[in-house]
Design a protein around this motif. Structure first.
Motif, short mmCIF file in Angstrom:
data_model
loop_
_atom_site.label_atom_id
_atom_site.label_comp_id
_atom_site.label_asym_id
_atom_site.label_seq_id
_atom_site.Cartn_x
_atom_site.Cartn_y
_atom_site.Cartn_z
N PRO A 233 0.85 -1.15 -0.13
CA PRO A 233 -0.10 0.09 -0.06
C PRO A 233 0.77 1.15 -0.09
O PRO A 233 1.73 1.17 0.75
N ASN A 234 0.52 2.16 -0.83
CA ASN A 234 1.41 3.31 -1.11
C ASN A 234 0.89 4.73 -0.93
O ASN A 234 -0.26 4.88 -1.33
N ILE A 235 1.32 5.51 -0.11
CA ILE A 235 1.00 6.96 -0.05
C ILE A 235 0.85 7.45 -1.30
O ILE A 235 1.56 7.20 -2.17
N ASN A 236 -0.17 8.27 -1.32
CA ASN A 236 -0.45 9.13 -2.59
C ASN A 236 -0.91 8.18 -3.92
O ASN A 236 -0.97 8.79 -5.16
N LEU A 237 -1.01 7.03 -3.72
CA LEU A 237 -1.41 6.08 -4.89
C LEU A 237 -2.73 5.37 -4.48
O LEU A 237 -3.73 5.45 -4.95
N HIS A 238 -2.68 4.72 -3.22
CA HIS A 238 -3.67 3.86 -2.71
C HIS A 238 -4.63 5.01 -1.68
O HIS A 238 -5.57 4.31 -1.75
N TYR A 239 -3.93 5.68 -1.36
CA TYR A 239 -4.83 6.50 -0.16
C TYR A 239 -4.00 8.03 -0.21
O TYR A 239 -2.85 8.15 -0.24
N PRO A 240 -5.12 9.00 0.22
CA PRO A 240 -4.43 10.43 0.13
C PRO A 240 -3.84 10.44 1.60
O PRO A 240 -4.08 9.53 2.49
N LEU A 241 -3.47 11.67 2.08
CA LEU A 241 -2.68 11.84 3.58
C LEU A 241 -3.48 13.13 4.01
O LEU A 241 -4.04 14.22 3.40
N PRO A 242 -3.78 13.28 5.17
CA PRO A 242 -4.47 14.12 6.02
C PRO A 242 -3.72 15.06 6.41
O PRO A 242 -3.50 15.69 7.26
N TRP A 243 -2.98 15.65 5.40
CA TRP A 243 -2.24 16.97 5.33
C TRP A 243 -2.91 18.26 5.98
O TRP A 243 -2.46 19.10 6.76
N PHE A 244 -4.08 18.49 5.34
CA PHE A 244 -4.94 19.58 5.61
C PHE A 244 -6.11 19.50 6.78
O PHE A 244 -6.69 20.38 6.88
N GLU A 245 -5.86 18.29 7.19
CA GLU A 245 -7.07 17.90 8.15
C GLU A 245 -6.29 17.47 9.49
O GLU A 245 -7.04 16.91 10.24
N TYR A 263 0.27 16.69 -3.91
CA TYR A 263 -0.76 15.41 -3.94
C TYR A 263 -1.97 15.53 -3.10
O TYR A 263 -2.71 14.91 -3.26
N ASN A 264 -1.71 16.48 -2.20
CA ASN A 264 -2.99 16.54 -1.28
C ASN A 264 -3.71 18.05 -1.24
O ASN A 264 -4.54 18.05 -0.63
N ILE A 265 -3.21 18.79 -1.98
CA ILE A 265 -3.54 20.29 -1.94
C ILE A 265 -4.98 20.34 -2.91
O ILE A 265 -5.86 21.07 -2.59
N LYS A 266 -5.01 19.60 -3.82
CA LYS A 266 -6.18 19.54 -4.66
C LYS A 266 -6.25 18.14 -4.94
O LYS A 266 -5.57 17.57 -5.81
N ARG A 267 -7.43 17.59 -4.33
CA ARG A 267 -7.70 16.16 -4.46
C ARG A 267 -8.80 15.85 -5.26
O ARG A 267 -9.83 16.65 -5.27
N TYR A 268 -8.94 15.17 -6.34
CA TYR A 268 -10.40 14.50 -7.19
C TYR A 268 -10.57 13.34 -6.75
O TYR A 268 -9.96 12.53 -6.88
N PRO A 356 -5.28 20.60 -17.45
CA PRO A 356 -4.04 21.49 -17.15
C PRO A 356 -4.52 22.64 -16.35
O PRO A 356 -3.82 23.29 -15.60
N GLU A 357 -5.65 23.32 -16.43
CA GLU A 357 -6.11 24.46 -15.63
C GLU A 357 -6.38 24.10 -14.31
O GLU A 357 -6.50 25.32 -13.68
N GLU A 358 -6.78 22.86 -14.05
CA GLU A 358 -7.03 22.65 -12.61
C GLU A 358 -6.01 21.45 -12.16
O GLU A 358 -6.44 20.39 -11.96
N PRO A 359 -4.84 21.70 -11.96
CA PRO A 359 -3.83 20.77 -11.38
C PRO A 359 -4.41 19.97 -10.06
O PRO A 359 -4.75 20.67 -9.31
N GLY A 360 -4.08 18.71 -10.02
CA GLY A 360 -4.25 17.99 -8.91
C GLY A 360 -3.98 16.49 -9.03
O GLY A 360 -3.76 16.05 -10.18
N PHE A 361 -4.39 15.77 -8.10
CA PHE A 361 -4.18 14.50 -8.03
C PHE A 361 -5.58 13.88 -8.02
O PHE A 361 -6.30 14.05 -7.27
N THR A 362 -5.75 12.47 -8.75
CA THR A 362 -6.99 11.84 -8.49
C THR A 362 -6.85 10.54 -7.62
O THR A 362 -5.94 9.94 -7.77
N TYR A 363 -7.70 10.50 -6.78
CA TYR A 363 -7.91 9.17 -5.82
C TYR A 363 -8.99 8.57 -6.37
O TYR A 363 -10.23 9.21 -6.02
N ARG A 364 -8.98 7.21 -6.46
CA ARG A 364 -10.32 6.45 -6.52
C ARG A 364 -10.23 5.24 -5.68
O ARG A 364 -9.24 4.79 -4.92
N ALA A 365 -11.54 5.29 -4.93
CA ALA A 365 -11.84 4.33 -3.95
C ALA A 365 -13.17 3.77 -3.98
O ALA A 365 -13.92 4.70 -4.32
#
Length: 449
Positions: A233-245, A263-268, A356-365
């Motif tokens: 299991p890998n950070i930023n791949l399998h799960y986001p991180l609670p940096w802003f929480e 990886y966590n400032i803009k999550r989709y 590209p106008e909305e950079p961020g990282f996508t997490y699927r669960a």
């Protein structure tokens, strides 16, 4: 030799721009042959060249790491390392990565930043930080022939390097640090050194790799195809991180350094779990890292983890998706008049937002069910070309973790058509027919020197 050339781009068929002007090889020959290489020879990859590298130094360095990590650093020697885990007060993983002692009062870390820099700067202990990102190269070589390739490349006997240990080796007057560690699940190593010497060392490794049938590995194959198949299991791949929480202090620090918080400032958030962040965050117990939690010292999140150790709400398993059900979901895209489901034919669920106008990282669960009861979540879905199957990692109630247990996964982000997929709990790691790095007796491999 032309030191200005970039050997990573040689043979690359697809590039990815991780930042303006910064290109990485996304694919060479494609995922299928690249990921297969660890089973028959080895893959040689440089995806970790984007690692945040951060040194902490000072008289209180060991005391400091013991105060922020679940691990015990008290006996860390000059050849050892720690798979360091930093949690918040809830016991949720803030980040994890490798920490090695490079001098008596200095520890070098990989992937513990940006939370680490904030913790150093806000600490009252006698410690200081130095960002080393971009100053060191990292070459990974993973697979059955990895030791033979390295010994051929460096013309040295490296059998003495045990799992989770490292030492320096002279290579034609250049110092390289060799670490026995990897992400394919079987025998693997990392090579570290000064970035100015990267081309010289990489060329030597690749020339030897070709003799043994190795493949270059791109960022695409490295991400989920390695980590899901090998049960990591890998950070930023399998799960986001609670940096802003995890408190205003860290959140404000990250807003002031947004480039480090990508990886966590803009999550989709995709998948049937929807916008439920709490169930996406993980504790060490959720991902099977019980052995990395040492209660013999005080650290952030200890009280929460003591309670969670008794409850054991989730554990990690491999989920094998039913091929017929996957096919039914895919065909919804091909039947006129029928509402299509989200595309399930995508090779893996790790990707940056494509706008590209909305950079961020996508997490699927996606939600996992036993009958009508949700018992956990699934993430890290891939098409496993090595096993002709679709798999993911499941973080589920331990009651249902027995191999062979029949479950269901709900496919589809809320607001889209949702369908259930039958799934079977399988062994973790999925590729367990290979001897794990930590269990491999390299004395069975002939010494070249």
């Amino acid at each position: 030799m032309n030191e200005s050339r970039n050997p990573l781009m040689e043979g690359a068929s697809l590039l990815y721009q991780v930042a303006p002007g910064a290109l990485l090889p996304y694919e060479y020959r494609g995922v299928r042959p690249e990921i297969k290489a660890y089973q028959t020879s080895a893959w040689i990859g440089t995806a970790l060249m984007i690692s945040p590298i951060y040194d902490v130094y000072g008289p209180d360095v060991i005391k400091f790491f013991n105060s922020i990590c679940t691990n015990d650093f008290s006996k860390l020697g000059m050849k050892g390392l720690r798979h360091a885990v930093i949690c918040n007060e809830k016991g949720q993983i803030m980040t994890d990565g490798v920490a090695i002692k490079v001098a008596e009062d200095r520890i070098r870390t990989y992937w513990l930043n940006p939370p680490l820099a904030y913790l150093v700067e806000s600490s009252e202990m006698d410690v200081h930080g130095e960002d080393m990102s971009g100053k060191e190269y990292i070459i990974q070589i993973n697979g059955e022939k990895s030791l033979e390739i390295l010994e051929d490349a460096f013309q040295a006997d490296l059998h003495d390097i045990k799992f989770a240990r490292h030492r320096c080796q002279d290579v034609d007057g250049k110092t390289v640090r060799i670490i026995r560690l990897g992400m394919s699940g079987n025998l693997a190593y990392e090579i570290h050194g000064d970035i100015s010497e990267f081309v010289y060392i990489y060329d030597k490794v690749w020339e030897s790799g070709k003799k043994f049938g190795a493949q270059k590995l791109g960022l695409h194959a490295y991400n989920l195809f390695n980590h899901t198949e090998a049960g990591f299991p890998n950070i930023n791949l399998h799960y986001p991180l609670p940096w802003f929480e995890s408190g205003e202090g860290l959140a404000n620090y990250l807003y002031q350094h947004p480039e480090t918080a990508f990886y966590n400032i803009k999550r989709y958030l995709l998948g049937s779990v929807g916008d439920d962040l709490e169930s996406r965050f993980m504790t060490p117990f959720d991902v099977g890292w019980d052995f990395l939690v040492k209660f013999n010292h005080d650290f952030t999140g200890k009280d929460a983890l003591l309670k969670l150790a008794e409850e054991k709400r989730r554990t990690a398993v491999t989920l094998e998706w039913n091929g017929e059900d996957v096919g039914k979901i895919f065909t919804t895209k091909l039947i006129p008049g029928e509402e299509p489901c989200e595309d399930i034919s995508v090779q893996s669920d790790a990707f940056w937002n494509e706008q590209p106008e909305e950079p961020g990282f996508t997490y699927r669960a996606d939600k996992v069910f036993a009958g009508e009861n949700q018992i956990g979540i699934s993430s890290g879905r891939i098409i496993s070309y090595n096993y002709n199957s679709m798999i993911s990692l499941g973080f589920i109630n331990p009651k249902y973790a027995k191999e062979g247990t029949k479950l269901e996964i709900l496919w589809g982000t809320p607001g889209t058509r949702q369908m259930k997929v039958r799934a079977t709990v399988k062994k973790l790691p999925y590729n367990s027919e290979f001897i794990r790095n930590e269990n491999k007796d390299v004395e069975e491999i002939p010494h070249l020197f």
